[in-house]
Design a protein around this motif. Structure first.
Motif, PDB file in Angstrom:
ATOM      1  N   THR A  43       0.497  -1.617  -0.112  1.00  0.00           N
ATOM      2  CA  THR A  43       0.109   0.303  -0.183  1.00  0.00           C
ATOM      3  C   THR A  43       0.872   1.380  -0.039  1.00  0.00           C
ATOM      4  OG1 THR A  43      -0.072  -0.040   1.906  1.00  0.00           O
ATOM      5  CG2 THR A  43      -2.032  -1.440   1.252  1.00  0.00           C
ATOM      6  N   ARG A  48       0.640   2.789  -5.131  1.00  0.00           N
ATOM      7  CA  ARG A  48      -0.326   3.001  -5.597  1.00  0.00           C
ATOM      8  C   ARG A  48      -0.674   4.047  -6.185  1.00  0.00           C
ATOM      9  NH1 ARG A  48      -0.769   4.852   0.232  1.00  0.00           N
ATOM     10  NH2 ARG A  48      -1.552   7.023  -0.687  1.00  0.00           N
ATOM     11  N   TYR A  92      -7.199  -2.967  -5.886  1.00  0.00           N
ATOM     12  CA  TYR A  92      -7.632  -1.829  -6.192  1.00  0.00           C
ATOM     13  C   TYR A  92      -7.800  -1.292  -5.059  1.00  0.00           C
ATOM     14  CZ  TYR A  92      -7.042   3.341  -6.893  1.00  0.00           C
ATOM     15  OH  TYR A  92      -7.689   4.381  -7.363  1.00  0.00           O
ATOM     16  N   VAL A  95      -7.534  -1.513  -1.273  1.00  0.00           N
ATOM     17  CA  VAL A  95      -6.152  -0.697  -0.912  1.00  0.00           C
ATOM     18  C   VAL A  95      -6.716  -0.182  -0.823  1.00  0.00           C
ATOM     19  CG1 VAL A  95      -3.899   0.332  -1.870  1.00  0.00           C
ATOM     20  CG2 VAL A  95      -4.423  -2.375  -1.789  1.00  0.00           C
ATOM     21  N   GLU A  96      -7.394   0.887  -1.252  1.00  0.00           N
ATOM     22  CA  GLU A  96      -9.087   2.056  -1.909  1.00  0.00           C
ATOM     23  C   GLU A  96      -8.810   2.174  -0.842  1.00  0.00           C
ATOM     24  OE1 GLU A  96     -11.101   4.938  -4.156  1.00  0.00           O
ATOM     25  OE2 GLU A  96     -11.782   2.883  -3.893  1.00  0.00           O
TER      26      GLU A  96
END
Length: 127
Positions: A43, A48, A92, A95-96
């Motif tokens: 991360t 990212r 994604y 992670v977001e």
């Protein structure tokens, strides 16, 4: 002799410590359920930034030729594993979400410091 403590300065110091903790947790990585196993996903801010490209391709249907097709995706342990379009989107989003939670915890702790002058820096963060 009395010791004088500047409350505003003490709050600023504590807030700075909370921000450092948020950053450390933010970039520490997550574990992601990849098919039937847990795998690490970086991360870091650099990762990212790269993921945005993969996510955009996947979200626009350009990750692979067809949804059933897989393409190598590099995970936090440095290993490439095949990933479908939906898996890239899910990675994604995980992670977001992790990053969003880190900032939300930081905001809550900073508000707590403003209100009470203290907070427990080490609790409440995502694992």
């Amino acid at each position: 002799m009395a010791i004088v403590i500047d409350a505003a300065k003490a709050k600023d110091v504590l807030k700075a410590k909370v921000s450092v903790k948020r950053y450390d947790v933010e970039v520490a990585g997550i574990n992601f359920t990849y098919r039937t196993i847990q795998v690490p996903v970086s991360t870091s801010r650099e990762t990212r930034a790269s993921m945005i490209g993969a996510y955009t391709k996947a979200n626009e249907g350009r990750w692979v030729e067809s949804p059933a097709t897989e393409k190598p995706f590099k995970f936090g342990d440095g290993k490439f594993r095949p990933a479908t379009t939906q898996e890239v989107i899910n990675i994604y989003r995980a992670v977001e979400s992790h990053v969003d939670v880190c900032y939300a915890v930081e905001a809550k702790k900073l508000a707590e410091i403003d209100a009470t002058g203290t907070t427990d820096i080490n609790t409440g963060w995502p694992a």
